[in-house]
Scaffold this motif. Sequence first.
Motif, mmCIF file in Angstrom:
data_model
loop_
_atom_site.group_PDB
_atom_site.id
_atom_site.type_symbol
_atom_site.label_atom_id
_atom_site.label_comp_id
_atom_site.label_asym_id
_atom_site.label_seq_id
_atom_site.Cartn_x
_atom_site.Cartn_y
_atom_site.Cartn_z
ATOM 1 N N PHE A 167 0.707 -1.296 0.053
ATOM 2 C CA PHE A 167 0.129 -0.076 -0.069
ATOM 3 C C PHE A 167 0.836 1.237 -0.178
ATOM 4 C CE2 PHE A 167 -1.995 3.414 2.555
ATOM 5 C CZ PHE A 167 -2.905 3.555 1.827
ATOM 6 N N LEU A 168 1.834 1.180 0.854
ATOM 7 C CA LEU A 168 2.825 2.437 0.861
ATOM 8 C C LEU A 168 3.476 2.832 -0.432
ATOM 9 C CD1 LEU A 168 4.405 2.101 4.370
ATOM 10 C CD2 LEU A 168 2.614 3.804 3.711
ATOM 11 N N PHE A 169 3.988 1.589 -1.124
ATOM 12 C CA PHE A 169 4.522 1.764 -2.446
ATOM 13 C C PHE A 169 3.698 2.130 -3.420
ATOM 14 C CE2 PHE A 169 8.303 -0.333 -1.067
ATOM 15 C CZ PHE A 169 9.387 0.152 -1.931
ATOM 16 N N VAL A 170 2.253 1.655 -3.499
ATOM 17 C CA VAL A 170 1.387 2.207 -4.448
ATOM 18 C C VAL A 170 1.055 3.835 -4.136
ATOM 19 C CG1 VAL A 170 -0.943 2.089 -5.108
ATOM 20 C CG2 VAL A 170 0.304 0.053 -4.564
ATOM 21 N N ALA A 171 0.964 3.994 -2.857
ATOM 22 C CA ALA A 171 0.696 5.757 -2.540
ATOM 23 C C ALA A 171 2.000 6.465 -3.172
ATOM 24 C CB ALA A 171 0.379 5.522 -1.149
ATOM 25 N N LEU A 172 3.179 5.724 -2.937
ATOM 26 C CA LEU A 172 4.379 6.716 -3.401
ATOM 27 C C LEU A 172 4.352 6.765 -4.799
ATOM 28 C CD1 LEU A 172 6.993 7.961 -2.467
ATOM 29 C CD2 LEU A 172 8.155 5.735 -2.741
ATOM 30 N N GLY A 173 3.973 5.759 -5.634
ATOM 31 C CA GLY A 173 3.965 5.975 -6.912
ATOM 32 C C GLY A 173 3.051 6.640 -7.382
ATOM 33 N N VAL A 174 2.035 6.725 -6.717
ATOM 34 C CA VAL A 174 0.975 7.756 -7.289
ATOM 35 C C VAL A 174 1.489 9.076 -7.010
ATOM 36 C CG1 VAL A 174 -1.454 8.464 -6.763
ATOM 37 C CG2 VAL A 174 -1.043 6.205 -6.799
ATOM 38 N N TYR A 175 1.824 9.201 -5.859
ATOM 39 C CA TYR A 175 2.413 10.729 -5.646
ATOM 40 C C TYR A 175 3.472 11.103 -6.579
ATOM 41 C CZ TYR A 175 5.151 14.221 -3.084
ATOM 42 O OH TYR A 175 5.798 15.485 -2.730
ATOM 43 N N LEU A 176 4.458 10.115 -6.808
ATOM 44 C CA LEU A 176 5.610 10.576 -7.515
ATOM 45 C C LEU A 176 4.873 10.726 -9.194
ATOM 46 C CD1 LEU A 176 8.331 7.899 -6.838
ATOM 47 C CD2 LEU A 176 8.218 10.565 -6.276
ATOM 48 N N ASP A 179 3.502 14.201 -9.098
ATOM 49 C CA ASP A 179 4.488 15.014 -8.739
ATOM 50 C C ASP A 179 5.447 15.424 -9.911
ATOM 51 O OD1 ASP A 179 5.654 17.010 -6.681
ATOM 52 O OD2 ASP A 179 7.387 15.632 -7.142
ATOM 53 N N LEU A 180 5.615 14.299 -10.844
ATOM 54 C CA LEU A 180 6.682 14.522 -11.665
ATOM 55 C C LEU A 180 6.267 14.820 -13.055
ATOM 56 C CD1 LEU A 180 9.075 11.349 -10.890
ATOM 57 C CD2 LEU A 180 9.170 13.918 -10.347
ATOM 58 N N TYR A 181 4.744 14.842 -13.404
ATOM 59 C CA TYR A 181 3.952 15.035 -14.583
ATOM 60 C C TYR A 181 4.458 15.978 -15.177
ATOM 61 C CZ TYR A 181 -0.295 15.345 -17.675
ATOM 62 O OH TYR A 181 -0.743 15.343 -18.793
ATOM 63 N N ALA A 214 14.069 -5.619 3.847
ATOM 64 C CA ALA A 214 15.001 -4.592 4.132
ATOM 65 C C ALA A 214 15.158 -3.758 2.955
ATOM 66 C CB ALA A 214 16.451 -5.534 4.365
ATOM 67 N N VAL A 215 15.282 -4.194 1.654
ATOM 68 C CA VAL A 215 15.286 -3.354 0.511
ATOM 69 C C VAL A 215 14.216 -2.391 0.461
ATOM 70 C CG1 VAL A 215 15.823 -3.436 -1.986
ATOM 71 C CG2 VAL A 215 16.924 -5.237 -0.512
ATOM 72 N N LEU A 216 13.160 -2.935 0.447
ATOM 73 C CA LEU A 216 11.845 -2.048 0.357
ATOM 74 C C LEU A 216 11.895 -0.909 1.263
ATOM 75 C CD1 LEU A 216 9.389 -4.704 -1.229
ATOM 76 C CD2 LEU A 216 10.755 -3.196 -2.468
ATOM 77 N N TRP A 217 11.748 -1.534 2.415
ATOM 78 C CA TRP A 217 11.588 -0.369 3.728
ATOM 79 C C TRP A 217 12.832 0.508 3.633
ATOM 80 C CZ3 TRP A 217 7.767 1.388 6.598
ATOM 81 C CH2 TRP A 217 6.571 0.772 6.614
ATOM 82 N N GLY A 218 14.260 0.024 3.250
ATOM 83 C CA GLY A 218 15.172 1.051 3.110
ATOM 84 C C GLY A 218 14.660 2.260 2.242
ATOM 85 N N LEU A 219 13.980 1.716 1.029
ATOM 86 C CA LEU A 219 13.929 2.880 -0.156
ATOM 87 C C LEU A 219 12.621 3.719 0.662
ATOM 88 C CD1 LEU A 219 13.631 0.664 -3.366
ATOM 89 C CD2 LEU A 219 15.428 2.699 -2.735
ATOM 90 N N LEU A 220 11.517 3.056 1.033
ATOM 91 C CA LEU A 220 10.754 3.733 1.713
ATOM 92 C C LEU A 220 10.879 4.652 2.788
ATOM 93 C CD1 LEU A 220 7.683 1.056 2.261
ATOM 94 C CD2 LEU A 220 7.681 3.143 0.736
ATOM 95 N N ILE A 221 11.760 4.246 3.814
ATOM 96 C CA ILE A 221 12.348 5.431 4.627
ATOM 97 C C ILE A 221 12.894 6.684 4.036
ATOM 98 C CG2 ILE A 221 13.876 5.659 6.630
ATOM 99 C CD1 ILE A 221 13.128 2.850 7.308
ATOM 100 N N GLN A 222 13.804 6.223 3.232
ATOM 101 C CA GLN A 222 14.395 7.281 2.336
ATOM 102 C C GLN A 222 13.495 8.405 1.807
ATOM 103 O OE1 GLN A 222 17.315 5.391 -0.521
ATOM 104 N NE2 GLN A 222 18.759 7.249 0.319
ATOM 105 N N PHE A 223 12.523 7.717 1.295
ATOM 106 C CA PHE A 223 11.526 8.708 0.419
ATOM 107 C C PHE A 223 10.724 9.400 1.348
ATOM 108 C CE2 PHE A 223 12.163 6.579 -3.652
ATOM 109 C CZ PHE A 223 12.074 7.503 -4.587
ATOM 110 N N ILE A 224 10.261 8.642 2.646
ATOM 111 C CA ILE A 224 9.364 9.398 3.569
ATOM 112 C C ILE A 224 10.288 10.593 4.134
ATOM 113 C CG2 ILE A 224 8.602 9.294 5.604
ATOM 114 C CD1 ILE A 224 7.443 6.389 5.030
ATOM 115 N N MET A 225 11.583 10.324 4.324
ATOM 116 C CA MET A 225 12.304 11.143 4.768
ATOM 117 C C MET A 225 12.675 12.303 3.983
ATOM 118 S SD MET A 225 15.425 9.011 6.960
ATOM 119 C CE MET A 225 16.222 10.505 7.628
#
Length: 637
Positions: A167-176, A179-181, A214-225
């Motif tokens: 769910f977090l990755f889908v939300a991040l994808g929609v946001y990007l 945002d990048l449109y 670990a890989v996915l949450w590492g990316l999520l924490i990066q993007f959230i920060m």
Amino acid sequence: MTMENLSRTTASGHTSDGSDEPLVSKSHTIETSSVVVNMDTLPRNGHCKHDSEPVEITETFGQFLTYCSETANKCKSSIQHRFKDAIFIASIIAYSVYIVFVIAYEATVSFWTVVDVVAVVLIVIYKFWGISNVVGHITTPLRALRKRHCVVSPKRQILAGRFFTAFLFVALGVYLVADLYDEPERLIPLGGLILFLVLMFVTSTAPTKVQWRAVLWGLLIQFIMGIIILRWPPGYKVCKLMGDGVAKFLSFTDFGSKFVFGEKTYTMHVVVFKILPVVVYFSAVVSILYYLGVMQFIIKGLAKLFEFTMNTTPVESFATAAHIFIGQVVSTVALKPFLRDLTLSELNAVMTSGFATVAGTVIAAYIEFGVPAEHVITASFMSAPAALAVSKLNWPETEVPTGEAKDVYVNLNVGNEHNIMEAASAGALTAIKLISYVTVNLIAFISLLAFVDYSLSFMGSRVGHPEFTFQFLCSYTFMPLALVMGVRWQDCGKVAELIGKKIFINEFLSFADLGTMIKNDEINDRSIVIATYILCGFGSIAAMGINLGAFTAADSSRRQDYAKGMLRAMVGGNVACFMTACVAGILYQGNPFENMAELNPNVTALFNSTSLNGTSLTPDIFNQSSLFNSSLAIGAT
């Protein structure tokens, strides 16, 4: 036995003539008188009984004095403890009264008032009850209710965690996408991020064993920060205020430098008289924070966050959190009891996080070079989860870890200092090694770089290209790398030079050159921010030798394992920094207050005291009036 025989009696209880007659009281007749001799009164050492009586009295009196002394010491310790508590309570009450007067005098400073109140509450809880105990009293009933009414099987918990991650990755994808449109050029660093992940997966030691959580949450924490710091105005405000506050705090080093080197001459040589004293000052401050237990609390909190979200082991999480504040050489002291039992994957994660982050004392020096303080501070935080993600992608776990969390966290002790003054002195003395390391490395590598430049230029001049130097070579070699991280094409060559110097020489020299570029207005603000995230790490070839020596000194039994994974860890640490730079390139749009100012003109006035303009809190090391000139201010086009 006569008196004559008695005089020949030996101390062993036998007579001198060898008879076994016992030494007991007997009556002896000497001429007309009868003498009764009590043999018990004859001491074995030749003294009489009455001589031993004062010894017993002395021993009893000594025991009495010891008891009285111990009791007095206990009373003294109790009184001192109560006195300290009384002073602490009085200080908290006095500061609370001060906060009330602040609110009454100036109601517009609500943000700092909230910060003060929260800080006071946390300090009181930490002093008397402990944060973990208070949290435990809150969470224990909730856990009991959950176990009683919301029983969820482990399998469903795993499925729920996966669903939440998706769910977090889908939300991040929609946001990007949204945002990048309107700015498709920011898709370039997104492609660079994917490229780095693919390269790490292709070169992985066991691709089928990758821990994707670990890989996915590492990316999520990066993007959230990144979203909080770069795109959310309140988050940027807090980070900006923190950066300016740190810069102002470090500026007090000038008072010590002026006293030692002279008020008019302490700026004659920037590195020796202005940059290196900052390391001494900040090292003393960090030592005080360790003495007070503040650093331990922060490190433990971050480690728990990594351990919970990324499912990493306690040693990996602890080391990664610690490396944000202390260097890898220092962290080996705390990790020494665990190095022998670490798996190869854990060891790689520990070393990778050390190469991907920078110590707090060095961050202080980088800020003095004129680099944006808020981005220097956040770069190390954002690179920490990226380091764990890269390490678990490039060297997955194939063994069974054995470390326990309680053992790791207990080893991060407060220290042996007795008071704050001793802690400050110990921290300042600790900085001697760091200063000597920086100084001798700068002398050695700058001299070697000059020799290499001369040699390459000499060889190039013989074929009509005297401009062929080390910087020229790096500018073309790493230019594609700078481009995929979102650096503007016009600045790719200069940023590529910084990357080359960071990897082949050291990051300190790269930050010095970045400060010079900022002063001379050679690159724009977007390239400055991305370059800051690129350079925030100890990912140099020279650092490999330093870290290898530190780990070997801590536990020499695994020297081959250290040497085997050092190069891979150094590359992984740099890749983690590059991934952080990609995230910054995706999200960075300049000053987030710029658009807000159009909607609310009061915003500019509200944050004017913390903007990077001519009233910057940090004095520029190049004798300029500010860190950035007007064309390099955040938000400038």
